[in-house]
Every structure is written in C-alpha cells, then in structure tokens.
Design an enzyme around this catalytic site. Structure first.
Site, mmCIF file in Angstrom:
data_model
loop_
_atom_site.group_PDB
_atom_site.id
_atom_site.type_symbol
_atom_site.label_atom_id
_atom_site.label_comp_id
_atom_site.label_asym_id
_atom_site.label_seq_id
_atom_site.Cartn_x
_atom_site.Cartn_y
_atom_site.Cartn_z
ATOM 1 N N GLU A 424 0.827 -1.213 0.000
ATOM 2 C CA GLU A 424 0.000 0.000 0.000
ATOM 3 C C GLU A 424 0.858 1.259 0.000
ATOM 4 O O GLU A 424 0.507 2.271 0.597
ATOM 5 C CB GLU A 424 -0.885 -0.040 1.256
ATOM 6 C CG GLU A 424 -2.298 0.417 1.076
ATOM 7 C CD GLU A 424 -2.940 0.006 -0.223
ATOM 8 O OE1 GLU A 424 -3.256 -1.184 -0.363
ATOM 9 O OE2 GLU A 424 -3.115 0.865 -1.088
HETATM 10 C C1 LIG Z 1 2.126 -9.855 0.874
HETATM 11 C C2 LIG Z 1 1.989 -8.804 -0.167
HETATM 12 C C3 LIG Z 1 0.718 -8.444 -0.614
HETATM 13 C C4 LIG Z 1 0.574 -7.496 -1.621
HETATM 14 N N1 LIG Z 1 -0.670 -7.217 -2.102
HETATM 15 C C5 LIG Z 1 -0.783 -6.448 -3.225
HETATM 16 C C6 LIG Z 1 -2.039 -6.300 -3.883
HETATM 17 O O1 LIG Z 1 -3.066 -6.822 -3.438
HETATM 18 N N2 LIG Z 1 -2.081 -5.578 -5.041
HETATM 19 C C7 LIG Z 1 -0.978 -4.986 -5.584
HETATM 20 O O2 LIG Z 1 -1.078 -4.361 -6.627
HETATM 21 N N3 LIG Z 1 0.239 -5.092 -4.967
HETATM 22 C C8 LIG Z 1 0.353 -5.808 -3.810
HETATM 23 N N4 LIG Z 1 1.578 -5.945 -3.196
HETATM 24 C C9 LIG Z 1 2.728 -5.257 -3.761
HETATM 25 C C10 LIG Z 1 3.209 -4.097 -2.909
HETATM 26 O O3 LIG Z 1 2.312 -3.033 -2.982
HETATM 27 C C11 LIG Z 1 4.638 -3.754 -3.384
HETATM 28 O O4 LIG Z 1 5.490 -4.780 -2.898
HETATM 29 C C12 LIG Z 1 5.088 -2.391 -2.900
HETATM 30 O O5 LIG Z 1 4.377 -1.392 -3.569
HETATM 31 C C13 LIG Z 1 6.584 -2.158 -3.138
HETATM 32 O O6 LIG Z 1 6.956 -2.472 -4.445
HETATM 33 P P1 LIG Z 1 8.204 -3.448 -4.682
HETATM 34 O O7 LIG Z 1 7.992 -4.682 -3.887
HETATM 35 O O8 LIG Z 1 8.428 -3.607 -6.139
HETATM 36 O O9 LIG Z 1 9.442 -2.698 -4.044
HETATM 37 P P2 LIG Z 1 10.304 -1.579 -4.753
HETATM 38 O O10 LIG Z 1 9.445 -0.566 -5.390
HETATM 39 O O11 LIG Z 1 11.350 -2.240 -5.597
HETATM 40 O O12 LIG Z 1 11.004 -0.885 -3.491
HETATM 41 C C14 LIG Z 1 12.185 -1.401 -2.864
HETATM 42 C C15 LIG Z 1 12.706 -0.340 -1.893
HETATM 43 O O13 LIG Z 1 13.063 0.844 -2.606
HETATM 44 C C16 LIG Z 1 12.343 1.962 -2.111
HETATM 45 N N5 LIG Z 1 11.974 2.831 -3.233
HETATM 46 C C17 LIG Z 1 11.384 2.473 -4.402
HETATM 47 N N6 LIG Z 1 11.188 3.556 -5.163
HETATM 48 C C18 LIG Z 1 11.641 4.621 -4.476
HETATM 49 C C19 LIG Z 1 11.710 6.032 -4.726
HETATM 50 N N7 LIG Z 1 11.221 6.565 -5.836
HETATM 51 N N8 LIG Z 1 12.254 6.803 -3.772
HETATM 52 C C20 LIG Z 1 12.710 6.291 -2.619
HETATM 53 N N9 LIG Z 1 12.672 4.980 -2.324
HETATM 54 C C21 LIG Z 1 12.148 4.161 -3.240
HETATM 55 C C22 LIG Z 1 11.124 1.386 -1.407
HETATM 56 O O14 LIG Z 1 10.633 2.251 -0.397
HETATM 57 C C23 LIG Z 1 11.674 0.090 -0.850
HETATM 58 O O15 LIG Z 1 12.303 0.316 0.376
HETATM 59 C C24 LIG Z 1 1.734 -6.856 -2.157
HETATM 60 C C25 LIG Z 1 3.009 -7.191 -1.669
HETATM 61 C C26 LIG Z 1 3.134 -8.155 -0.703
HETATM 62 C C27 LIG Z 1 4.538 -8.513 -0.236
#
Ligand SMILES: Cc1cc2nc3c(=O)[nH]c(=O)nc-3n(C[C@H](O)[C@H](O)[C@H](O)COP(=O)(O)OP(=O)(O)OC[C@H]3O[C@@H](n4cnc5c(N)ncnc54)[C@H](O)[C@@H]3O)c2cc1C
Length: 563
Positions: A424
C-alpha cells in the site's frame, strides 16, 4: 491469551480525544449517536473475539493453497468471512442506496482494527473490497455501480486491487499490462500481475479484480494508465454469473507471514474488462482506493500491536524469574509493556483522528478538513504500521526464549504484520508523500495542525504544566523544522522524510496523550506522563536528523557503500 477487542479504548477515544462528536453532529452522520456507536463496537467485538480470533493460529499453520488452479482457503476462514459479511461489516460506510450502512469511516476504522487484531490474514480480504467499493462509488458508471456495488457490499462477491508487476512496484507508471477495445464497450486485458492479495478464494461466488492497464494511446508513465473492472466470472446485467473470464492464478507466494492470505501471481489473457472512470484516468481512481486502503492498513498495524501487547502482558504477569514476583515487576519489562501500550494508543488516536477528518470532509465538503485528512493519511499508514512491527518485536522480547518458539504465537504477530510497512506504498514512499505532495501548500495544513496542538496545550497549562511544557516545546521544534523543510529542495526533503514523519507522529501522539490525561482517569494520566516524559523526547534526535539535509548523506558514494 485470547484476543479481546479494546472496546473501552475506542469508546474513550471517540468520546474524549479525537473529536468524533463533531462527526455525529453533522446532518450526514446524525444516526451515529453514542448508543449506536456503542452497539456497533460491542457487536463487532463479539464477532472478533469469539469467531475470528480462533482462526489466527489456524491460518498460520494451514496456509491457503493452490490446487489445480483453485485457491483453497485455510480451515474455518469461509465461516469467518461469512460472519463478517453477514454482520454487514464490509459495507459499513458504503452508501445505503446499494445496501451499505452509510456510517462514518471512523466507525469502520474501529471495526477494521478489531478484525485485524483478531485475524490479520482474513481482514485483508474485506479491506480490499472496501477500497474497491469506494473507487467504484466515485469513478464508475451507474451501470457498473448498480451491478457490482450491491454484491460487493453484501459480501457475495469480493474485490482485489491489481497494480503491481515484476518491473512496476513503487513505480506503478512502469506497468505493461495492455487494454485493447473489443469494439463493444468492453476491453481485452492482457498482462501479468504479481503479489495480488486474495486474488481468489473458495467462499465468494465471484472475485472482482480492479486492474490497472494501458490503452494503446496511453502515454508512458502514470498519466497513460486506465482502470478496469475484470471479474473472475462474467455476470450479465442482472448479476447472474455466466462464463469464466480468461484470467488465472498462476502461483501463490511463499511468504514470511500472513500465510492464510493468498498472495498470487495473476495472468490475464485477453480477459474481458470494463473501463472504470475516464480513459487514462486510472491513477486518480486508484488513489481513491489507496487513500481508503492506507487508513485500513494503519488499522492492521494497530490491531496487531494491540493483540501482541495483550499476549505479552499476559505472559509477563505469569512468568516468574529473578525474584519472587512475575517478570512484569522488573523495570525493563515494565518499560517494554508501557511503551507498547503508549505507542498503540498514540497510533490508534492518530488514525482515528485521520478518519474523523475524512468523515468531516465528506459531511461538510470543507477544504480544511480535506487537507487535514490528506496530511494525516501518510502519517497514520506509516506510523500505525511501524508501531505494529515494533510492538510485535517487543512482544517477542517480553516472552524471552518463548517468543522465538512458534507455539506461543508471539512470533506470528511479528511475521504477519511485517508486510504492512511495505504494501500500500512503502513507508518510505508515505514519508516522501508527506514532505512533498502534502506540503505543496507550503506547509499550510501542517501549520494549522501545529497551531491546534499548541492552543490545546496552552489551554491545559494550568492543570497539567508538567505535560504541557515538553509538548509545547516539541511542537515548536517541529514547527521550526517544518519551516526549514518547506524551504528545501526535493532531495533534502526526501533525505529527511522518514525521520520527519516519525517526529510528527511523536508530537501528535503527545497531543492525544495530553487530551487523554485531561479527560481520563489516573491510569490514562500515568500513561500520558510516561509517553510525554520518556517517549516524546525521541523527536529531538529525529528532527536533528531531518535538518542534517541531503548533502552529507548523498556525499556517501556507491563506492563508499561497497567498500
Ligand atoms: C504480501 C503482499 C501483498 C501485496 N498485495 C498487493 C495487492 O493486493 N495488489 C498490488 O497491486 N500489490 C500488492 N503488493 C505489492 C506491494 O504493494 C509492493 O510490494 C510495494 O508497492 C513495493 O513495491 P516493490 O515490492 O516492487 O518494491 P520496490 O518498489 O522495488 O522498493 C524497494 C525499496 O526501494 C524503495 N523505493 C522504491 N522507489 C523509491 C523512490 N522513488 N524513492 C525512494 N525509495 C524508493 C522502497 O521504499 C523500498 O524500500 C503486495 C506485496 C506483498 C509482499
């Protein structure tokens, strides 16, 4: 120890701390009388304590599974879901025209927290549906609303949100899922989505996916994204279910916790979808859902914090070590428990105040309330979930070695809640939202809130000087740092965003604890005194970190990091 819903705390917060009286005084929410609120709290608490809480451990031991493309949910979860749906809890704040109760979001927030405290994995399902209801309510055509809202509100169907793709996490604008017109008003949706919570189940007739995808003329980035309703089974205009849509759950993730919530990889192969809102207006529609969901995710952190605290307290009262009494008598254990309780209260108050601002904004249309709600949303989400993670971790510590042994259940809280700081919008992204978008007004909404805190402190000076003075000072330091922050470039704001959000939450926590001390009994006063004297001072270090800016941080090169 079995989970017990914190009804007394909610009652006290609504009546004496977060200003819920203003919501109940609006014509829109005139039905939310103290008696109605009390009846709702007690009824929801009964369901949470008796029906849902026993599912928490079962779900951990018997995760949801995928069998030949069909998701099988954990034992008892169908019954738990039915209790939530039958109670009308999914559509508590949904429009009455579609079968909802039209009650304030503040009340829905209390119920969502109780459900989360009882069984987090299950809570995520109706939480997603609530967000979907809100997005459809504000952005969908009447035809879509008439067809989907009654079924979602009754719980016969449930909803999911599909944003994430392998290359598009925080950067939603990088998504590649395509939408092409079928020429008959529908669209063919093709692409892969990952991490989709509750993407399927074996207890609702249908699963309605809200999917972000790009139309052929959609520009790159977030401005070219559209939102589509893509049901698992395609209904006719009367809601009678027909053909299976061309979408599939490909696999379920193996996660560190939240095992009973199936988190899926989804494949859409030209699946039939309906546009929700304007073409290329998907992010605006999704933001409606995400704002609601962010307050909902805050309740996940707070609910787990409450449950973990109750668990740890019970253990500390029984376990004898280092003397004749139980470990609760040791100062360090007392410190852990008092911190858990004080922080849970602070996070709960901030999130309920956020919900009050949302209700006041929708009841009055007042821009000031809208700005207040927008300002508080990232703070509630990040602080509420950080508190969940920290309190659950401290809960393990209180248990000593038994905390590391799965039998006690203390570890499950920490495993389950960990993801709440990630999904989220990660808490880092929340903090960036606070210091950038939410301060695009030059900090006006923030300063208005700080003015209120100081005015409240001023008024309480005579009765509680020992609490007012440190709170007033903290508020002033936060004000000075906010003035400094809004004059900085984006890089400097972002470098200090996380400690700034935390310091803001600390001061807000002090404000609500002070109100609790003024309006509550001796117990409330002692907890407030502990928070203000022992926990609030954390803001000093945090704000110093904010003001150190980006220069020294970014001077650390990548070579320095790998050296
Ligand atoms: C159990 C679970 C349930 C989920 N449920 C859903 C769902 O129902 N629907 C859905 O669509 N998604 C869902 N997600 C996905 C979730 O919303 C994403 O994992 C989350 O948005 C982060 O994206 P990412 O995992 O690609 O991490 P990344 O975006 O790769 O981030 C990795 C790190 O880099 C940081 N970062 C990334 N971009 C920036 C920036 N521009 N500036 C500073 N820091 C940054 C982040 O804060 C984080 O610390 C779920 C994830 C999990 C694990």
């Amino acid at each position: 120890m079995p989970y017990r819903s914190p009804v007394a705390d909610f009652r006290f917060l609504l009546n004496h701390v977060v200003g819920f009286g203003a919501v109940a005084a609006t014509p829109r929410y005139a039905d939310a009388t103290p008696d109605t609120c009390d009846a709702i709290l007690l009824e929801a608490a009964k369901m949470c304590d008796d029906v849902l809480a026993p599912l928490q451990r079962v779900g951990d031991r018997h995760p949801a599974t995928l069998e030949n493309g069909i998701v099988r949910t954990s034992p008892g979860f169908a019954g738990g879901y039915k209790a939530i749906a039958d109670g009308g809890w999914i559509g508590m704040s949904a429009p009455a025209d579609y079968g909802g109760m039209d009650l304030p979001i503040t009340l829905a927030t209390t119920v969502n927290e109780m459900i989360a405290g009882a069984c987090l994995s299950l809570q995520l399902n109706p939480l997603m549906t609530q967000g979907q209801i809100e997005a459809l309510q504000h952005h969908a055509s009447d035809a879509i609303k008439d067809l989907y809202l009654p079924k979602l509100i009754s719980g016969e169907w449930c909803g999911t949100m599909n944003l994430t793709e392998p290359q598009a996490g925080s950067d939603v604008g990088a998504l590649r899922t395509k939408a092409e017109s079928n020429g008959d008003g529908t669209y063919a949706i093709t692409g892969q989505k990952i991490y989709i919570s509750w993407a399927d189940n074996d207890f609702t007739e249908n699963v309605c996916h809200l999917v972000l995808a790009r139309l052929p003329d959609g520009v790159a980035g977030t401005k070219g994204i559209s939102l589509f309703m893509v049901p698992k089974i395609i209904p006719d205009e009367n809601g009678v279910l027909g053909a299976r849509n061309t979408l599939n759950v490909v696999s379920l993730e193996h996660k560190m916790g939240l095992h009973a919530s199936p988190t899926a990889e989804m494949q859409y192969d030209g699946a039939t979808g309906w546009l929700v809102g304007e073409a290329h207006g998907g992010m605006a529609a999704m933001f409606t859902m995400m704002n609601n969901a962010r307050v909902g995710v805050a309740t996940q952190g707070i609910g787990v914090a409450e449950a973990a605290y109750q668990h740890a307290l019970s253990y500390a009262m029984e376990r004898k070590q280092g003397g004749t009494g139980a470990i609760v008598d040791h100062a360090d254990v007392r410190r852990m428990l008092a911190s858990m309780k004080a922080d849970t209260f602070a996070a709960r108050a901030i999130t309920l105040a956020n919900a009050v601002a949302l209700d006041m904004a929708s009841a009055t249309g007042d821009a000031g309330w809208r700005a207040r709600a927008a300002l508080l949303t990232p703070i509630s989400k990040a602080f509420g979930t950080d508190v969940g993670v920290e309190v659950a971790a401290t809960g393990i510590q209180v248990h000593g070695g038994m905390g590391f042994i799965e039998e006690t259940g203390a570890a499950q809280y920490a495993r389950d809640v960990r993801v709440a700081t990630i999904y989220e919008g990660t808490n880092g992204i929340q903090a960036m939202d606070l210091v950038a978008r939410k301060m695009a007004d030059g900090g006006e909404a923030a300063f208005a809130l700080l003015d209120e805190i100081e005015a409240g402190a001023e008024a309480a000076k005579a009765g509680h000087p020992e609490l007012v003075e440190p709170l007033w000072q903290a508020c002033e330091t936060l004000r000075e740092t906010t003035e400094w922050l809004v004059a900085q470039d984006v890089q400097s704001r972002f470098a200090g965003a996380v400690p700034y959000l935390r310091a803001f939450a600390r001061v807000l926590g002090g404000h609500y604890h002070l109100l609790a001390a003024i309006n509550g009994d001796a117990t409330r006063k002692r907890l407030a005194t502990f928070y203000i004297t022992a926990i609030l001072p954390e803001h000093t270090g945090l704000l110093a970190q904010v003001r150190s800016g980006a220069q020294d941080l970014m001077a650390i090169t990548i070579d320095d990091l790998v050296a």
